[in-house]
Design a protein around this motif. Sequence first.
Motif, PDB file in Angstrom:
ATOM      1  N   ILE A 142      65.636  46.151  29.564  1.00 46.76           N
ATOM      2  CA  ILE A 142      65.526  46.529  30.975  1.00 46.76           C
ATOM      3  C   ILE A 142      64.163  47.154  31.257  1.00 46.76           C
ATOM      4  O   ILE A 142      63.550  46.915  32.307  1.00 46.76           O
ATOM      5  CB  ILE A 142      66.667  47.502  31.333  1.00 46.76           C
ATOM      6  CG1 ILE A 142      68.020  46.776  31.253  1.00 46.76           C
ATOM      7  CG2 ILE A 142      66.447  48.095  32.717  1.00 46.76           C
ATOM      8  CD1 ILE A 142      69.204  47.693  31.423  1.00 46.76           C
ATOM      9  N   THR A 143      63.655  47.935  30.297  1.00 42.99           N
ATOM     10  CA  THR A 143      62.330  48.548  30.473  1.00 42.99           C
ATOM     11  C   THR A 143      61.243  47.484  30.574  1.00 42.99           C
ATOM     12  O   THR A 143      60.322  47.578  31.412  1.00 42.99           O
ATOM     13  CB  THR A 143      62.031  49.491  29.291  1.00 42.99           C
ATOM     14  OG1 THR A 143      63.054  50.488  29.198  1.00 42.99           O
ATOM     15  CG2 THR A 143      60.681  50.166  29.473  1.00 42.99           C
ATOM     16  N   VAL A 144      61.346  46.453  29.733  1.00 46.20           N
ATOM     17  CA  VAL A 144      60.368  45.350  29.788  1.00 46.20           C
ATOM     18  C   VAL A 144      60.436  44.642  31.140  1.00 46.20           C
ATOM     19  O   VAL A 144      59.413  44.340  31.776  1.00 46.20           O
ATOM     20  CB  VAL A 144      60.626  44.365  28.635  1.00 46.20           C
ATOM     21  CG1 VAL A 144      59.736  43.127  28.795  1.00 46.20           C
ATOM     22  CG2 VAL A 144      60.346  45.028  27.288  1.00 46.20           C
ATOM     23  N   GLU A 145      61.681  44.368  31.597  1.00 49.34           N
ATOM     24  CA  GLU A 145      61.837  43.709  32.893  1.00 49.34           C
ATOM     25  C   GLU A 145      61.285  44.579  34.021  1.00 49.34           C
ATOM     26  O   GLU A 145      60.662  44.078  34.966  1.00 49.34           O
ATOM     27  CB  GLU A 145      63.311  43.407  33.139  1.00 49.34           C
ATOM     28  CG  GLU A 145      63.889  42.347  32.194  1.00 49.34           C
ATOM     29  CD  GLU A 145      65.364  42.097  32.445  1.00 49.34           C
ATOM     30  OE1 GLU A 145      65.915  42.753  33.356  1.00 49.34           O
ATOM     31  OE2 GLU A 145      65.951  41.242  31.750  1.00 49.34           O
ATOM     32  N   GLU A 146      61.519  45.901  33.920  1.00 43.36           N
ATOM     33  CA  GLU A 146      61.003  46.814  34.936  1.00 43.36           C
ATOM     34  C   GLU A 146      59.478  46.791  34.972  1.00 43.36           C
ATOM     35  O   GLU A 146      58.865  46.752  36.047  1.00 43.36           O
ATOM     36  CB  GLU A 146      61.502  48.227  34.654  1.00 43.36           C
ATOM     37  CG  GLU A 146      61.017  49.255  35.680  1.00 43.36           C
ATOM     38  CD  GLU A 146      61.455  50.663  35.323  1.00 43.36           C
ATOM     39  OE1 GLU A 146      61.224  51.568  36.145  1.00 43.36           O
ATOM     40  OE2 GLU A 146      62.013  50.853  34.231  1.00 43.36           O
ATOM     41  N   ASN A 147      58.851  46.780  33.782  1.00 43.51           N
ATOM     42  CA  ASN A 147      57.380  46.727  33.727  1.00 43.51           C
ATOM     43  C   ASN A 147      56.861  45.418  34.314  1.00 43.51           C
ATOM     44  O   ASN A 147      55.850  45.412  35.035  1.00 43.51           O
ATOM     45  CB  ASN A 147      56.910  46.885  32.282  1.00 43.51           C
ATOM     46  CG  ASN A 147      57.196  48.279  31.732  1.00 43.51           C
ATOM     47  OD1 ASN A 147      57.272  49.247  32.492  1.00 43.51           O
ATOM     48  ND2 ASN A 147      57.352  48.390  30.422  1.00 43.51           N
ATOM     49  N   ASN A 148      57.568  44.306  34.012  1.00 42.26           N
ATOM     50  CA  ASN A 148      57.154  43.014  34.580  1.00 42.26           C
ATOM     51  C   ASN A 148      57.286  43.031  36.097  1.00 42.26           C
ATOM     52  O   ASN A 148      56.412  42.500  36.824  1.00 42.26           O
ATOM     53  CB  ASN A 148      57.990  41.890  33.986  1.00 42.26           C
ATOM     54  CG  ASN A 148      57.708  41.675  32.509  1.00 42.26           C
ATOM     55  OD1 ASN A 148      56.622  42.002  32.028  1.00 42.26           O
ATOM     56  ND2 ASN A 148      58.661  41.144  31.774  1.00 42.26           N
ATOM     57  N   ALA A 149      58.397  43.615  36.571  1.00 41.05           N
ATOM     58  CA  ALA A 149      58.596  43.688  38.020  1.00 41.05           C
ATOM     59  C   ALA A 149      57.507  44.529  38.676  1.00 41.05           C
ATOM     60  O   ALA A 149      56.986  44.175  39.755  1.00 41.05           O
ATOM     61  CB  ALA A 149      59.978  44.264  38.323  1.00 41.05           C
ATOM     62  N   ARG A 154      52.641  44.823  41.937  1.00 38.33           N
ATOM     63  CA  ARG A 154      51.224  45.152  42.075  1.00 38.33           C
ATOM     64  C   ARG A 154      50.413  43.918  42.469  1.00 38.33           C
ATOM     65  O   ARG A 154      49.548  43.981  43.352  1.00 38.33           O
ATOM     66  CB  ARG A 154      50.706  45.744  40.770  1.00 38.33           C
ATOM     67  CG  ARG A 154      49.261  46.205  40.848  1.00 38.33           C
ATOM     68  CD  ARG A 154      48.872  47.113  39.696  1.00 38.33           C
ATOM     69  NE  ARG A 154      49.146  46.531  38.397  1.00 38.33           N
ATOM     70  CZ  ARG A 154      50.153  46.918  37.609  1.00 38.33           C
ATOM     71  NH1 ARG A 154      50.972  47.878  38.006  1.00 38.33           N
ATOM     72  NH2 ARG A 154      50.347  46.358  36.429  1.00 38.33           N
ATOM     73  N   ASN A 155      50.705  42.770  41.827  1.00 41.84           N
ATOM     74  CA  ASN A 155      49.981  41.535  42.164  1.00 41.84           C
ATOM     75  C   ASN A 155      50.267  41.098  43.600  1.00 41.84           C
ATOM     76  O   ASN A 155      49.358  40.670  44.332  1.00 41.84           O
ATOM     77  CB  ASN A 155      50.367  40.429  41.195  1.00 41.84           C
ATOM     78  CG  ASN A 155      49.906  40.713  39.780  1.00 41.84           C
ATOM     79  OD1 ASN A 155      48.936  41.442  39.580  1.00 41.84           O
ATOM     80  ND2 ASN A 155      50.584  40.162  38.790  1.00 41.84           N
ATOM     81  N   ASP A 161      47.250  42.438  50.543  1.00 37.17           N
ATOM     82  CA  ASP A 161      46.022  43.027  51.079  1.00 37.17           C
ATOM     83  C   ASP A 161      44.987  41.968  51.417  1.00 37.17           C
ATOM     84  O   ASP A 161      44.149  42.161  52.306  1.00 37.17           O
ATOM     85  CB  ASP A 161      45.441  44.031  50.075  1.00 37.17           C
ATOM     86  CG  ASP A 161      46.355  45.234  49.863  1.00 37.17           C
ATOM     87  OD1 ASP A 161      47.170  45.516  50.759  1.00 37.17           O
ATOM     88  OD2 ASP A 161      46.254  45.873  48.790  1.00 37.17           O
ATOM     89  N   ARG A 162      45.079  40.818  50.698  1.00 32.04           N
ATOM     90  CA  ARG A 162      44.090  39.750  50.925  1.00 32.04           C
ATOM     91  C   ARG A 162      44.556  38.748  51.972  1.00 32.04           C
ATOM     92  O   ARG A 162      43.865  37.761  52.235  1.00 32.04           O
ATOM     93  CB  ARG A 162      43.811  39.012  49.618  1.00 32.04           C
ATOM     94  CG  ARG A 162      43.110  39.862  48.563  1.00 32.04           C
ATOM     95  CD  ARG A 162      42.751  39.040  47.346  1.00 32.04           C
ATOM     96  NE  ARG A 162      41.820  37.987  47.667  1.00 32.04           N
ATOM     97  CZ  ARG A 162      42.033  36.697  47.450  1.00 32.04           C
ATOM     98  NH1 ARG A 162      43.173  36.304  46.924  1.00 32.04           N
ATOM     99  NH2 ARG A 162      41.126  35.782  47.772  1.00 32.04           N
ATOM    100  N   CYS A 163      45.754  38.996  52.567  1.00 32.54           N
ATOM    101  CA  CYS A 163      46.285  38.007  53.523  1.00 32.54           C
ATOM    102  C   CYS A 163      45.354  37.805  54.705  1.00 32.54           C
ATOM    103  O   CYS A 163      45.084  36.673  55.126  1.00 32.54           O
ATOM    104  CB  CYS A 163      47.675  38.453  54.007  1.00 32.54           C
ATOM    105  SG  CYS A 163      48.988  38.087  52.829  1.00 32.54           S
ATOM    106  N   SER A 164      44.880  38.918  55.262  1.00 36.65           N
ATOM    107  CA  SER A 164      43.983  38.798  56.412  1.00 36.65           C
ATOM    108  C   SER A 164      42.706  38.066  56.030  1.00 36.65           C
ATOM    109  O   SER A 164      42.214  37.202  56.780  1.00 36.65           O
ATOM    110  CB  SER A 164      43.652  40.189  56.956  1.00 36.65           C
ATOM    111  OG  SER A 164      43.053  40.992  55.936  1.00 36.65           O
TER     112      SER A 164
END
Length: 321
Positions: A142-149, A154-155, A161-164
């Motif tokens: 679950i910790t690994v999945e949380e870090n991936n999420a 973040r991505n 932020d780059r949408c505009s």
Amino acid sequence: INRINSWLETYGDVTSLSFGQKEDLWNNVKRSRTEYLRIEDKLAKYKQISENGENLKNELFELTKNYFNELDENPSKNVNLLKEKRKEYSRLFKELADLKARKEQFKNENDIEILKNMAVPEHNLGELQSHEKALENDLDGITVEENNAREQIRNLSEDADRCSELGSEIDQLYEELKIGEERLEILNKTVQCLGNAKENFSTRYMDKMYQGFEHYIKMLDNGTLGETHIDLELNVNVSAYGSQKSLDYFSTGYKDLVGIATRFALIDALFENEKPFIILDDPFTNLDGEKLNKALSMIQEISRKYQIIYFVCHESRVTCN
């Protein structure tokens, strides 16, 4: 003296010895006897010590056999082992006292009767430990999945932020695409026009080009070059010695002759009614001898039809010989 002599005679004949020699011998005998008595005393003490040691060994054996099932032949090893057992006993005795104290403390802090009446747990310690290990593994996953999420969030935040900015880029790309499509349409029309022009050129001008080229090449070459052919791209091929060759096969002088004939034939085909003026910038630098004379003769003939401005950098290419 007689007694000494008689006593020394037991060790050998001393009649021939002087008094001083007999005295030295007597002193040596006394020292030897003293040493002998000393050694004999040491032997007696050693015997006594050996007997005492044997007695102690027997006593030690009797003492240690109560603590071991099997005894080593070396008593010192048994003693050392007994010492180690004594240390272990002391450690266990202290540990037992500590456990008793903890037991008493536990009794004072807890109701023993309630603990005795408590139900036996459904699972034993081993099962609980296995379950705990499985839960720890699940927690790691679950910790690994949380870090991936978190990384994906973040991505995605960066993308948001780059949408505009991306919107502006998309608008710009659409504008560039529109301009490109307009240019493509113009290019397609240009290609179509060029195709039509080429077709018109081939139907309208090529016959005149063929005739003009044949006329001028005969004036310049007199047939020594071979049979020449000109295509729609104004490329000239020459049939000579049983095979067809491009102009790259021939010398620079022959290339210049063919180029001059092609250009004048093109002028005749394009300008039927108009009479343009022609500028020649020393085009015969690679010609000499008969070729140069024929080229200058052709210029004189063409000058009757067109106005020619002729530049040269050497007098040899001004007039015919």
